[in-house]
Scaffold this motif. Sequence first.
Motif, short mmCIF file in Angstrom:
data_model
loop_
_atom_site.label_atom_id
_atom_site.label_comp_id
_atom_site.label_asym_id
_atom_site.label_seq_id
_atom_site.Cartn_x
_atom_site.Cartn_y
_atom_site.Cartn_z
N ARG A 191 35.81 39.10 35.49
CA ARG A 191 35.76 40.40 35.36
C ARG A 191 37.11 40.93 36.16
NH1 ARG A 191 30.89 43.92 34.45
NH2 ARG A 191 29.44 42.52 33.43
N THR A 192 37.42 40.43 37.46
CA THR A 192 38.44 40.64 37.83
C THR A 192 39.71 40.15 37.42
OG1 THR A 192 37.28 40.42 40.11
CG2 THR A 192 39.73 40.18 40.40
N VAL A 214 32.16 44.24 42.54
CA VAL A 214 31.72 43.66 41.28
C VAL A 214 30.25 42.55 41.36
CG1 VAL A 214 32.07 41.91 39.36
CG2 VAL A 214 33.84 43.72 40.04
N ALA A 245 40.42 40.14 34.38
CA ALA A 245 40.97 40.96 33.44
C ALA A 245 41.62 42.08 33.64
CB ALA A 245 39.59 41.37 32.45
N LYS A 246 41.51 42.60 35.15
CA LYS A 246 42.19 43.65 35.58
C LYS A 246 43.02 43.46 36.56
CE LYS A 246 38.29 46.65 34.18
NZ LYS A 246 37.22 47.53 34.60
N GLN A 284 26.75 43.54 39.81
CA GLN A 284 26.25 42.70 39.09
C GLN A 284 24.80 42.21 39.49
OE1 GLN A 284 29.09 39.29 38.51
NE2 GLN A 284 29.64 40.18 36.81
N ASN A 341 31.27 35.11 37.21
CA ASN A 341 31.27 36.29 36.35
C ASN A 341 32.24 37.41 36.96
OD1 ASN A 341 29.72 35.23 34.50
ND2 ASN A 341 27.66 35.85 35.37
N ALA A 342 32.17 37.57 38.38
CA ALA A 342 32.92 38.39 38.93
C ALA A 342 34.41 38.32 38.90
CB ALA A 342 32.29 38.69 40.46
#
Length: 186
Positions: free
Chosen positions: A45-46, A63, A48-49, A67, A41-42
């Motif tokens: 998210r990473t 992150v 995406a950015k 979380q 999950n981390a």
Amino acid sequence: MDAEGLESFREFVDSRSPALLKTAVLLCGGDRHAGEDLLQNALVRTAAKWQRIEEPEAYVRRVLYRQQIGRWRLKWPRREVSVAEPPEREPQPADPAAAADLRVVMRQALGRLTPRQRTVLVLRYFEDLPEADVAQLLGCSVGTVRSTTHRSLARLRALAPELAVLGPADAEPAGSRDCSPMEVRP
């Protein structure tokens, strides 16, 4: 994400995943599957950015911590994990099997701590972060980090007394426990 960014992200994941997975597993109380989910999950998210991140490892770790904090705050009950009693014999540190036993005992004891206690200990001692950084990551005061660390270590010692062979108590001079801090020895 462009091809160059995708390649740099893949290189980062390949090189840093083992270390990040260790942290994630510890944050999840030794549950490897939960740690893998947390890390995945981390990393999502990473990704995406990725183009805007200056320090990728620090970002992923933050992150992970955030979380895990979010998991503490869930309102529904969490499932409990049954653990066996710690071994009764005291392992010898030079013995590889004994070192493995200590790791198992430590993992089981960490699993029996609350998520907050476990996270504070992982950040302070595994990640070797100063109290101020831990407080900033967890969104609390330095005093809260100190008191949580103190209570967490006390509970860890109570859950797994055989871990005392690893602590500084063995390095203490003989007889030093016999006097109070206010007494002066001749």
